[in-house]
Design a protein around this motif. Structure first.
Motif, PDB file in Angstrom:
ATOM      1  N   PRO A 273       0.829  -1.207   0.000  1.00 23.63           N
ATOM      2  CA  PRO A 273       0.000   0.000   0.000  1.00 23.63           C
ATOM      3  C   PRO A 273       0.867   1.263   0.000  1.00 23.63           C
ATOM      4  CG  PRO A 273      -0.720  -1.543   1.704  1.00 23.63           C
ATOM      5  CD  PRO A 273       0.604  -2.030   1.209  1.00 23.63           C
ATOM      6  N   LEU A 274       0.346   2.312  -0.624  1.00 27.40           N
ATOM      7  CA  LEU A 274       0.920   3.648  -0.492  1.00 27.40           C
ATOM      8  C   LEU A 274       0.123   4.332   0.609  1.00 27.40           C
ATOM      9  CD1 LEU A 274       1.672   6.134  -3.443  1.00 27.40           C
ATOM     10  CD2 LEU A 274       1.110   6.858  -1.123  1.00 27.40           C
ATOM     11  N   ASP A 275       0.724   4.425   1.783  1.00 26.54           N
ATOM     12  CA  ASP A 275       0.018   4.973   2.942  1.00 26.54           C
ATOM     13  C   ASP A 275       0.063   6.501   2.927  1.00 26.54           C
ATOM     14  OD1 ASP A 275      -0.643   2.468   3.982  1.00 26.54           O
ATOM     15  OD2 ASP A 275       1.316   2.278   4.951  1.00 26.54           O
ATOM     16  N   ALA A 276      -0.924   7.118   3.568  1.00 24.40           N
ATOM     17  CA  ALA A 276      -1.031   8.579   3.606  1.00 24.40           C
ATOM     18  C   ALA A 276       0.222   9.267   4.145  1.00 24.40           C
ATOM     19  CB  ALA A 276      -2.261   8.989   4.400  1.00 24.40           C
ATOM     20  N   PRO A 277       0.881   8.752   5.187  1.00 24.76           N
ATOM     21  CA  PRO A 277       2.076   9.446   5.689  1.00 24.76           C
ATOM     22  C   PRO A 277       3.187   9.597   4.649  1.00 24.76           C
ATOM     23  CG  PRO A 277       1.290   7.891   7.329  1.00 24.76           C
ATOM     24  CD  PRO A 277       0.497   7.629   6.081  1.00 24.76           C
ATOM     25  N   ALA A 278       3.241   8.698   3.672  1.00 23.31           N
ATOM     26  CA  ALA A 278       4.293   8.782   2.653  1.00 23.31           C
ATOM     27  C   ALA A 278       4.140  10.010   1.779  1.00 23.31           C
ATOM     28  CB  ALA A 278       4.293   7.518   1.792  1.00 23.31           C
ATOM     29  N   SER A 279       2.915  10.522   1.674  1.00 22.15           N
ATOM     30  CA  SER A 279       2.656  11.644   0.771  1.00 22.15           C
ATOM     31  C   SER A 279       2.295  12.941   1.482  1.00 22.15           C
ATOM     32  CB  SER A 279       1.522  11.277  -0.195  1.00 22.15           C
ATOM     33  OG  SER A 279       0.342  10.973   0.527  1.00 22.15           O
ATOM     34  N   ALA A 280       2.106  12.892   2.799  1.00 23.52           N
ATOM     35  CA  ALA A 280       1.523  14.032   3.517  1.00 23.52           C
ATOM     36  C   ALA A 280       2.334  15.310   3.361  1.00 23.52           C
ATOM     37  CB  ALA A 280       1.352  13.682   4.994  1.00 23.52           C
ATOM     38  N   ASP A 281       3.644  15.252   3.609  1.00 25.39           N
ATOM     39  CA  ASP A 281       4.464  16.467   3.548  1.00 25.39           C
ATOM     40  C   ASP A 281       4.553  17.013   2.127  1.00 25.39           C
ATOM     41  OD1 ASP A 281       4.883  16.325   6.247  1.00 25.39           O
ATOM     42  OD2 ASP A 281       6.883  15.436   6.103  1.00 25.39           O
ATOM     43  N   LEU A 282       4.690  16.118   1.155  1.00 22.04           N
ATOM     44  CA  LEU A 282       4.784  16.576  -0.235  1.00 22.04           C
ATOM     45  C   LEU A 282       3.461  17.155  -0.711  1.00 22.04           C
ATOM     46  CD1 LEU A 282       6.928  13.732  -1.867  1.00 22.04           C
ATOM     47  CD2 LEU A 282       7.674  16.032  -1.197  1.00 22.04           C
ATOM     48  N   PHE A 283       2.347  16.590  -0.258  1.00 22.98           N
ATOM     49  CA  PHE A 283       1.050  17.155  -0.639  1.00 22.98           C
ATOM     50  C   PHE A 283       0.869  18.546  -0.050  1.00 22.98           C
ATOM     51  CE2 PHE A 283      -3.565  17.727   0.099  1.00 22.98           C
ATOM     52  CZ  PHE A 283      -3.956  17.820  -1.233  1.00 22.98           C
ATOM     53  N   ALA A 284       1.293  18.735   1.194  1.00 25.79           N
ATOM     54  CA  ALA A 284       1.210  20.062   1.814  1.00 25.79           C
ATOM     55  C   ALA A 284       2.055  21.064   1.044  1.00 25.79           C
ATOM     56  CB  ALA A 284       1.656  19.986   3.271  1.00 25.79           C
ATOM     57  N   LEU A 285       3.246  20.636   0.622  1.00 23.14           N
ATOM     58  CA  LEU A 285       4.091  21.513  -0.188  1.00 23.14           C
ATOM     59  C   LEU A 285       3.415  21.843  -1.507  1.00 23.14           C
ATOM     60  CD1 LEU A 285       6.780  22.943  -0.829  1.00 23.14           C
ATOM     61  CD2 LEU A 285       7.664  20.720  -1.607  1.00 23.14           C
ATOM     62  N   ALA A 286       2.820  20.844  -2.139  1.00 25.25           N
ATOM     63  CA  ALA A 286       2.130  21.069  -3.414  1.00 25.25           C
ATOM     64  C   ALA A 286       0.986  22.054  -3.251  1.00 25.25           C
ATOM     65  CB  ALA A 286       1.620  19.742  -3.972  1.00 25.25           C
ATOM     66  N   GLN A 287       0.249  21.962  -2.155  1.00 18.04           N
ATOM     67  CA  GLN A 287      -0.849  22.903  -1.913  1.00 18.04           C
ATOM     68  C   GLN A 287      -0.333  24.337  -1.820  1.00 18.04           C
ATOM     69  OE1 GLN A 287      -2.542  20.856   1.618  1.00 18.04           O
ATOM     70  NE2 GLN A 287      -4.502  20.988   0.532  1.00 18.04           N
ATOM     71  N   THR A 288       0.773  24.507  -1.092  1.00 18.82           N
ATOM     72  CA  THR A 288       1.344  25.850  -0.934  1.00 18.82           C
ATOM     73  C   THR A 288       1.817  26.398  -2.271  1.00 18.82           C
ATOM     74  OG1 THR A 288       2.034  25.341   1.332  1.00 18.82           O
ATOM     75  CG2 THR A 288       3.140  27.175   0.231  1.00 18.82           C
ATOM     76  N   LEU A 289       2.527  25.579  -3.035  1.00 15.57           N
ATOM     77  CA  LEU A 289       3.043  26.023  -4.325  1.00 15.57           C
ATOM     78  C   LEU A 289       1.908  26.304  -5.311  1.00 15.57           C
ATOM     79  CD1 LEU A 289       6.065  23.568  -4.685  1.00 15.57           C
ATOM     80  CD2 LEU A 289       6.173  26.020  -4.191  1.00 15.57           C
ATOM     81  N   ALA A 290       0.891  25.467  -5.291  1.00 17.12           N
ATOM     82  CA  ALA A 290      -0.241  25.662  -6.199  1.00 17.12           C
ATOM     83  C   ALA A 290      -0.926  26.997  -5.947  1.00 17.12           C
ATOM     84  CB  ALA A 290      -1.231  24.517  -6.048  1.00 17.12           C
ATOM     85  N   GLU A 291      -1.048  27.353  -4.685  1.00 15.43           N
ATOM     86  CA  GLU A 291      -1.662  28.633  -4.349  1.00 15.43           C
ATOM     87  C   GLU A 291      -0.841  29.787  -4.907  1.00 15.43           C
ATOM     88  OE1 GLU A 291      -3.043  31.148  -0.360  1.00 15.43           O
ATOM     89  OE2 GLU A 291      -2.431  29.046  -0.206  1.00 15.43           O
ATOM     90  N   GLY A 292       0.483  29.692  -4.772  1.00 16.86           N
ATOM     91  CA  GLY A 292       1.344  30.749  -5.284  1.00 16.86           C
ATOM     92  C   GLY A 292       1.346  30.829  -6.797  1.00 16.86           C
ATOM     93  N   LEU A 293       1.131  29.695  -7.457  1.00 14.40           N
ATOM     94  CA  LEU A 293       1.117  29.666  -8.919  1.00 14.40           C
ATOM     95  C   LEU A 293      -0.253  30.017  -9.497  1.00 14.40           C
ATOM     96  CD1 LEU A 293       3.146  26.363  -9.464  1.00 14.40           C
ATOM     97  CD2 LEU A 293       3.896  28.660 -10.110  1.00 14.40           C
ATOM     98  N   GLY A 294      -1.242  30.106  -8.641  1.00 13.77           N
ATOM     99  CA  GLY A 294      -2.591  30.363  -9.137  1.00 13.77           C
ATOM    100  C   GLY A 294      -3.211  29.166  -9.812  1.00 13.77           C
ATOM    101  N   VAL A 295      -2.717  27.975  -9.468  1.00 11.88           N
ATOM    102  CA  VAL A 295      -3.239  26.746 -10.068  1.00 11.88           C
ATOM    103  C   VAL A 295      -4.607  26.402  -9.501  1.00 11.88           C
ATOM    104  CG1 VAL A 295      -2.808  24.255 -10.306  1.00 11.88           C
ATOM    105  CG2 VAL A 295      -0.930  25.864 -10.574  1.00 11.88           C
ATOM    106  N   GLY A 296      -4.922  26.927  -8.344  1.00 15.53           N
ATOM    107  CA  GLY A 296      -6.202  26.630  -7.726  1.00 15.53           C
ATOM    108  C   GLY A 296      -6.021  25.676  -6.568  1.00 15.53           C
ATOM    109  N   PRO A 297      -7.008  25.552  -5.700  1.00 15.47           N
ATOM    110  CA  PRO A 297      -6.883  24.658  -4.551  1.00 15.47           C
ATOM    111  C   PRO A 297      -6.728  23.210  -4.992  1.00 15.47           C
ATOM    112  CG  PRO A 297      -9.152  25.405  -4.804  1.00 15.47           C
ATOM    113  CD  PRO A 297      -8.335  26.204  -5.764  1.00 15.47           C
ATOM    114  N   LEU A 298      -5.766  22.521  -4.408  1.00 15.24           N
ATOM    115  CA  LEU A 298      -5.543  21.119  -4.723  1.00 15.24           C
ATOM    116  C   LEU A 298      -6.354  20.242  -3.789  1.00 15.24           C
ATOM    117  CD1 LEU A 298      -1.682  20.784  -5.317  1.00 15.24           C
ATOM    118  CD2 LEU A 298      -3.505  20.833  -7.025  1.00 15.24           C
ATOM    119  N   THR A 299      -6.874  19.168  -4.314  1.00 11.15           N
ATOM    120  CA  THR A 299      -7.561  18.170  -3.496  1.00 11.15           C
ATOM    121  C   THR A 299      -6.779  16.859  -3.567  1.00 11.15           C
ATOM    122  OG1 THR A 299      -8.971  17.536  -5.362  1.00 11.15           O
ATOM    123  CG2 THR A 299      -9.813  19.220  -3.857  1.00 11.15           C
ATOM    124  N   GLU A 300      -7.100  15.955  -2.648  1.00  8.67           N
ATOM    125  CA  GLU A 300      -6.422  14.665  -2.612  1.00  8.67           C
ATOM    126  C   GLU A 300      -7.444  13.547  -2.645  1.00  8.67           C
ATOM    127  OE1 GLU A 300      -4.463  13.763   1.151  1.00  8.67           O
ATOM    128  OE2 GLU A 300      -5.529  15.454   2.051  1.00  8.67           O
TER     129      GLU A 300
END
Length: 377
Positions: A273-300
């Motif tokens: 399995p790909l467990d949630a903890p493996a992606s949590a920090d990178l997803f948080a980073l992606a959310q922050t970067l997406a906001e700065g790029l104007g990509v829109g809110p990211l969902t998971e």
């Protein structure tokens, strides 16, 4: 990007056809050579062609991971032609995941510094990565992050959790006999495999999201013969490693209901399995970067399908999946990509990669200064 995706879609690459996969690898290599100014390594394992670009002298710290094989057989373009109309791109394999391969190459081309970056594009993901698994795990083991270019989930959601997959083949050996004259002298493998199907199906646990599904079934040879052989394939998917082990042990402990029949179990755990903890920090980073790029809110999203991201997450490497195309219809007649999202999601991938590489570089520089200062003191 659309032109590059068209090139790859028109170069059909079903996983089981090594010649077709080799031609596709050359098409990917040509695009990468043009964008990156570098020739990839061609890694051929058991006849299957994979590609790897590495940048810098040290071990890779960020891996962009994708595949160029598809489930579509040769000739699919005749019934599913490539086209772009009303902002939607269509064609066999466009969503899963030739658009993602193109996105990885364009994102890498946009980086001001590629030192520490690796790009691995494999040719057998759709059949479970039997030949590329070792390559993937070796490439990922030194990385701070793995970004998987599989297509996004519904609505463009990133895939932060995936089920683990196990695959089994239950083979039954009975004894043939004439179905009309003396059926009692036979051992009916069809009846025995039916008992085994019910046994494995009972291993499912809906409350835990565990599915155990008998799929491809064969039995017998003629209509007037007691079947001497039968087999069934089993697809098992789970959210956690404990469930995967439970199902695995149970399948391997199956016994015949007829003492005169014999059963053999092949296969086993394919991807953890790909467990949630493996992606949590990178997803948080992606959310922050997406906001700065104007990509829109990211969902998971958590999904039942597996990918090569399961393999890297299983090693404990931070892994973020579903960074490829936005669209839908993977493996289906309506497979498609939303064109407007291609540049936005590629910009997000580039920002993610650059941020992780820069963090690694600044950490290394800080450590070096600290070691130097300690020596002076």
């Amino acid at each position: 990007m659309i032109d590059d995706i068209e090139t790859l879609v028109r170069c059909e690459s079903p996983s089981g056809d090594h010649d077709a996969v080799a031609r596709s690898a050359e098409a990917v290599a040509a695009i990468g050579r043009r964008l990156l100014g570098a020739e990839p390594e061609r890694l051929v394992t058991d006849g299957c062609t994979h590609l790897r670009w590495r940048f810098g002298d040290g071990p890779p710290r960020v891996l962009l991971l994708g595949h160029h094989d598809t489930v579509w057989p040769l000739g699919s373009l005749r019934t599913h032609p490539f086209e772009v109309r009303d902002g939607i791109l269509r064609g066999p394999g466009c969503f899963d995941m030739k658009a993602g391969v193109v996105m990885a190459l364009h994102a890498a081309a946009a980086l001001p510094d590629r030192d520490g970056l690796s790009i691995l594009v494999t040719g057998d993901e759709e059949i479970g990565s039997p030949r590329s698994r070792v390559l993937i795990e070796e490439e990922a083991k030194t990385c701070d992050a793995v970004f998987v270019l599989e297509a996004s989930a519904d609505g463009g959601a990133l895939k932060t959790r995936r089920k683990g997959v196990s695959q089994y083949w239950i083979q039954v050996e009975g004894r043939a006999a004439h179905a009309g004259l003396e059926p009692e002298k036979g051992v009916n493998a069809g009846i025995e495999v039916a008992h085994q199907i019910l046994a494995v199906a009972a291993l499912a646990d809906p409350d835990r999201g565990t599915t155990v599904v008998p799929t491809a079934l064969t039995a017998g040879t003629t209509t007037n013969t007691v079947p001497a052989a039968a087999s069934v394939a089993v697809d098992a998917r789970v959210w956690d490693a404990a469930e995967q082990d439970r199902v695995d042990q149970a399948v391997r402990s199956l016994t015949p209901s007829n003492k005169d029949a014999r059963i053999r179990i092949a296969g086993g755990i394919n991807r953890p399995p790909l467990d949630a903890p493996a992606s949590a920090d990178l997803f948080a980073l992606a959310q922050t970067l997406a906001e700065g790029l104007g990509v829109g809110p990211l969902t998971e999203a958590a999904v039942g399908g597996a990918s090569d991201g399961n393999l890297t997450a299983g090693l404990g490497i931070p892994t973020l999946d579903g960074l490829g195309a936005v669209g839908g219809g993977a493996h289906a007649d309506h497979e498609h990509v939303v064109v407007a999202e291609l540049p936005r999601r590629t910009a997000l991938l580039a920002a993610l990669t650059e941020t992780v590489l820069a963090h690694r570089s600044s950490s290394a520089a800080t450590n070096a200064r600290g070691e130097s200062g300690a020596g002076q003191r």
